[in-house]
Design a protein around this motif. Structure first.
Motif, PDB file in Angstrom:
ATOM      1  N   GLU A  46      39.503   5.121  11.971  1.00  0.00           N
ATOM      2  CA  GLU A  46      40.106   3.924  12.548  1.00  0.00           C
ATOM      3  C   GLU A  46      41.393   4.264  13.274  1.00  0.00           C
ATOM      4  OE1 GLU A  46      40.719   1.090   9.453  1.00  0.00           O
ATOM      5  OE2 GLU A  46      38.636   1.091   8.839  1.00  0.00           O
ATOM      6  N   SER A  47      41.813   3.371  14.129  1.00  0.00           N
ATOM      7  CA  SER A  47      43.085   3.521  14.814  1.00  0.00           C
ATOM      8  C   SER A  47      44.198   3.633  13.779  1.00  0.00           C
ATOM      9  CB  SER A  47      43.313   2.305  15.719  1.00  0.00           C
ATOM     10  OG  SER A  47      44.555   2.408  16.357  1.00  0.00           O
ATOM     11  N   GLY A  48      45.047   4.635  13.953  1.00  0.00           N
ATOM     12  CA  GLY A  48      46.163   4.815  13.028  1.00  0.00           C
ATOM     13  C   GLY A  48      45.831   5.621  11.785  1.00  0.00           C
ATOM     14  N   SER A  49      44.628   6.187  11.712  1.00  0.00           N
ATOM     15  CA  SER A  49      44.232   6.908  10.502  1.00  0.00           C
ATOM     16  C   SER A  49      44.688   8.369  10.478  1.00  0.00           C
ATOM     17  CB  SER A  49      42.710   6.839  10.318  1.00  0.00           C
ATOM     18  OG  SER A  49      42.050   7.500  11.384  1.00  0.00           O
ATOM     19  N   GLY A  50      45.238   8.879  11.605  1.00  0.00           N
ATOM     20  CA  GLY A  50      45.783  10.222  11.609  1.00  0.00           C
ATOM     21  C   GLY A  50      45.004  11.241  12.413  1.00  0.00           C
ATOM     22  N   LYS A  51      44.032  10.811  13.193  1.00  0.00           N
ATOM     23  CA  LYS A  51      43.241  11.746  14.000  1.00  0.00           C
ATOM     24  C   LYS A  51      44.119  12.514  14.976  1.00  0.00           C
ATOM     25  CE  LYS A  51      40.767   8.479  15.732  1.00  0.00           C
ATOM     26  NZ  LYS A  51      41.387   7.322  15.122  1.00  0.00           N
ATOM     27  N   SER A  52      44.900  11.808  15.748  1.00  0.00           N
ATOM     28  CA  SER A  52      45.738  12.457  16.759  1.00  0.00           C
ATOM     29  C   SER A  52      46.822  13.314  16.121  1.00  0.00           C
ATOM     30  CB  SER A  52      46.377  11.414  17.677  1.00  0.00           C
ATOM     31  OG  SER A  52      45.386  10.755  18.420  1.00  0.00           O
TER      32      SER A  52
END
Length: 117
Positions: A46-52
């Protein structure tokens, strides 16, 4: 720090904790994991989950976004078979490592990021 004892291990993250200058305290904990040579991985969530943040830490670009690794290690086995601790490399050394030993394809925010090791 792991020495990547297994010959086919390319990169290993060990209990990373990140902080950002605008935040108070750790903002993201990433558990330990490894990737074998020749593997391609994708980060999904999800957005904000730490992928980037995870992808940027592998490339040591997290500092450019106001973040820093405050705990943990990233061990990388380069093409020369030499193992280095990504977190301890100088900016100049990272310029040599990026592209030659690890690279990332930036994509649209709602799609996946691909990291090639």
């Amino acid at each position: 720090m792991s020495t990547l004892a297994q010959e086919n291990a390319a990169i290993e993250l060990n209990d990373l904790v990140f902080e950002f200058t605008l935040e108070l305290g750790p903002v993201l904990d990433i558990p330990s994991w490894k990737v074998d040579r020749g593997d391609q991985i994708f980060l999904q969530g999800e957005s904000g989950s730490g992928k980037s943040v995870t992808a940027m830490s592998l490339m040591r670009l997290i500092e450019n976004a106001g973040g820093e690794i405050v705990e943990g290690k990233i061990a990388l086995r380069g093409r020369s078979n030499k193992v280095v601790d990504i977190h301890s490399q100088t900016p100049s050394a990272m310029q040599d490592i990026r592209g030659a030993d690890v690279s990332m394809i930036f994509q649209e925010p709602m799609t996946l990021s691909l990291i090639h090791i």
